[in-house]
Design an enzyme around this catalytic site. Structure first.
Site, PDB file in Angstrom:
ATOM      1  N   LYS A   1       0.642   4.561   6.900  1.00  0.00           N
ATOM      2  CA  LYS A   1       0.118   5.398   5.819  1.00  0.00           C
ATOM      3  C   LYS A   1       0.725   6.798   5.944  1.00  0.00           C
ATOM      4  CE  LYS A   1      -2.902   2.090   4.781  1.00  0.00           C
ATOM      5  NZ  LYS A   1      -2.736   1.235   3.594  1.00  0.00           N
TER       6      LYS A   1
ATOM      7  N   SER B   1       0.802  -1.223   0.000  1.00  0.00           N
ATOM      8  CA  SER B   1       0.000   0.000   0.000  1.00  0.00           C
ATOM      9  C   SER B   1       0.834   1.273   0.000  1.00  0.00           C
ATOM     10  CB  SER B   1      -0.940   0.006   1.206  1.00  0.00           C
ATOM     11  OG  SER B   1      -0.200   0.105   2.407  1.00  0.00           O
TER      12      SER B   1
END
Length: 497
Positions: free
Chosen positions: A327, A272
Site C-alpha cells: 500500500k 488494490s
C-alpha cells in the site's frame, strides 16, 4: 630426427651420484627441484626442446608479435555472452515456468512452478549462474572470444585455445597445490615421484613456449602432465563437479542473503494498487530503505523510520502477519487521518489532487468485471502518483474517520481507493496502522509482468515511485495527465498534528 643423449649424472653440475636408496638433499623442495641422482624424463628431448641437426635454434613464444585485440569487441563479448544472454534466458525460463493464476499445480512440474512463483529472484539467480557456467565452458568457441580472453599467442589455432588455457590452469593448479600442501607432498611422495612430476610439468611449459608450436607434442605433453598431476596430486585436487557445485551453492547463498537483507521480489495478486501496479506485476522491494531486518525477528540492523508520506511499502498484514500487503503510506505517527469520498485528509488538510479524466479497466477475477471511474494525480510529500476512484464500488461511506496514527506505526491506503482493503477497513472496520516492525521495505520497480493474457512488455521497468506512468489503455488522457504534472501545487505536506 636426431636427439642428443643426456650427459651422465656424475658430470651434471659437478655433483656426485648418490646411492639408489638415498633421499635427495634437503634443498629439494615440493616445488620439485631437480634430483640429480636419477635420469631425466625428457621423452626424447633435452630441456623440453627437440634438437634438429642443421635447424635454427627454437624460438620462444615471447618473441612473437603481440596479439591484437579490440576493446570494443571485448566489451561486446562480455556484455552479450555473459550479461544479456544469461539474463534473458533466465527471465524467459522463469516466465515459462510461472503458472497462470488459478492453475492447479501437480507433480514435479507443479512443484517447480510453485517454487518459481514463490521465489522468482533466488531461482533467477541460480538459473543465471547455470547459464553462465554453460557459456563459460564454451567461452573459446563464442564469437569475439579472441578479443576477450588474455592473449595466449598469436599463432595459436582457435581449436587449441581451450586446451592451451587448460594447460595454463593446470600449471597454476600444480603450483598452488605444491605451495599449499608443501609438507604433505614431501612426506607422501618419493623423490622419484616428485622428479617425474617436475619433468612432465617442465616439458609442458616448454611445449607451450616453443615456436613454431608443435601441436602433437603439446597435446601429448598436456595429457602426460594432466595424468601425472592426477596420480601424484589427485588427493589434493578439486574435481570439476565439485567446482561447479560450489559455484551453484555460492549463487544460492548469495541469492538468499540478498533476499534476506537487500532486495526481495514480490508478486502483485490483487488490484488494490491500480493504476500504479497491475495484477501480475512482479516488483523488487528495497529492504535497506528503512533498515534491514534480522531474519525471523522483529529487530533491524539499524532503523530509518518512519517511512515518508507517499512511499509505497510492502508489509506483513497486521491481522494476518503471514500475508504480505503493498500500500501507500498516507499518515505517519501522530497524524489524524480522515477520508471524504476516498480522498485523504491529514490533520484537517486535504491531499491536493488533479482530475485526469475517465478511465476503465477489466478484472475477470472479481464479482464486478468492468470498473469505470476517474483517474487523478495526487500530490503528497515529494511524490506525485495516480489514483483511481471507482464508480462501481459503493462500499465505502462518504466520510471515514477520524483515525489517529499511534507512535511506531503508519497508516496506508491503496491507490485504487474504492477497491482497497487498507488501514480504513482493518480490525472490523475500526481501522488500524502498520507497526514499524511489520514493514518489509520500499517498492522499487516492475521487473516482470505476467497476466492471464501472457507477458506484458509494456510494464517492464515501470517505476513504482517517482514520475507516474499512465496505463497504456489511458493513452488518450496524456495531455491532461501532463498538464496535471506541470500544475503541481506549492504545498504538498500537511500541517503538523
Amino acid at each position: 630426427m636426431k636427439t642428443e643423449e643426456p650427459p651422465p649424472a656424475e658430470a651434471r653440475d659437478g655433483q656426485a651420484k648418490e646411492g639408489p636408496d638415498t633421499d635427495p638433499a634437503p634443498a629439494a623442495s615440493p616445488r620439485l627441484g631437480r634430483n640429480d641422482d636419477e635420469p631425466e624424463h625428457t621423452n626424447g628431448v633435452e630441456d623440453g626442446r627437440y634438437k634438429i641437426e642443421g635447424a635454427a635454434p627454437a624460438r620462444s613464444a615471447s618473441e612473437l608479435p603481440p596479439v591484437k585485440r579490440s576493446r570494443l569487441l571485448r566489451l561486446v563479448y562480455w556484455l552479450v555472452w555473459f550479461g544479456a544472454i544469461p539474463v534473458a534466458l533466465a527471465c524467459i525460463l522463469i516466465w515459462a515456468l510461472t503458472p497462470p493464476s488459478g492453475t492447479e499445480l501437480m507433480g514435479t512440474l507443479g512443484w517447480a512452478q510453485s517454487l518459481v512463483r514463490a521465489q522468482p529472484v533466488p531461482v533467477g539467480i541460480v538459473l543465471f549462474t547455470v547459464f553462465e557456467i554453460a557459456l563459460w565452458a564454451a567461452r573459446h568457441q563464442l564469437p569475439f572470444a579472441k578479443h576477450a580472453h588474455p592473449p595466449l599467442r598469436p599463432d595459436l589455432p582457435a581449436r587449441l585455445r581451450g586446451q592451451f588455457e587448460r594447460a595454463r590452469a593446470l600449471l597454476d593448479e600444480a603450483e598452488m597445490i605444491l605451495t599449499k600442501h608443501e609438507k604433505a607432498v614431501v612426506r607422501e611422495l618419493t623423490a622419484k615421484e616428485r622428479d617425474r612430476l617436475r619433468a612432465e610439468l617442465e616439458t609442458l611449459r616448454e611445449a607451450m613456449d616453443e615456436v613454431p608450436l608443435d601441436e602433437e607434442r603439446f597435446i601429448d605433453a598436456l595429457a602426460r602432465a594432466d595424468g601425472e598431476i592426477d596420480v601424484r596430486l589427485g588427493r589434493w585436487r578439486k574435481s570439476e563437479v565439485r567446482e561447479y557445485l560450489e559455484a551453484i551453492l555460492m549463487a544460492v547463498a548469495v541469492a538468499f542473503t540478498l533476499r534476506a537483507f537487500v532486495i526481495e521480489a514480490f508478486k502483485i495478486p490483487s488490484g488494490s494498487m491500480i493504476p500504479t501496479l497491475m495484477v501480475g506485476d512482479h516488483i523488487f522491494v528495497n529492504k535497506f530503505s528503512y533498515g534491514p531486518a534480522v531474519p525471523y525477528t522483529h529487530a533491524r540492523v539499524w532503523t530509518s523510520m518512519p517511512p515518508r508520506r507517499g512511499d509505497v511499502i510492502v508489509f506483513a498484514f497486521p491481522e494476518h502477519p503471514e500475508q504480505d500487503f503493498i500500500k501507500r503510506v498516507i499518515a505517519i505517527e501522530g497524524d489524524k487521518l480522515e477520508a471524504r469520498n476516498g480522498h485523504p485528509i491529514i490533520n484537517g488538510w486535504e491531499v491536493p489532487s488533479c482530475l485526469v479524466g475517465p478511465w476503465a479497466y477489466s478484472d475477470y477475477d472479481s464479482p464486478i468485471t468492468r470498473h469505470e471511474g476517474e483517474l487523478y494525480v495526487e500530490y503528497l510529500g515529494n511524490e506525485s502518483f495516480l489514483t483511481f476512484y471507482d464508480h462501481a464500488s459503493g462500499v465505502f461511506p462518504e466520510v471515514q474517520g477520524p483515525y489517529f496514527a499511534k507512535k511506531g506505526e503508519v497508516w496506508v491506503m491503496g491507490d485504487n481507493r474504492n477497491n482497497s482493503h487498507d488501514s480504513r477497513m482493518w480490525f472490523g472496520g475500526q481501522g488500524g496502522g502498520v507497526p514499524f516492525e511489520n514493514i518489509r521495505g520500499r517498492a522499487l520497480f516492475v521487473w516482470l509482468s505476467v497476466s492471464d493474457n501472457g507477458l506484458d512488455w509494456s510494464r517492464e521497468g515501470v517505476p513504482v515511485m517517482g514520475r507516474p506512468r499512465l496505463p497504456p489503455t489511458a493513452a488518450g488522457l496524456e495531455p491532461q495527465f501532463e498538464q496535471c504534472l506541470k500544475s503541481r501545487p506549492a504545498v504538498t505536506n500537511p500541517p503538523s498534528p
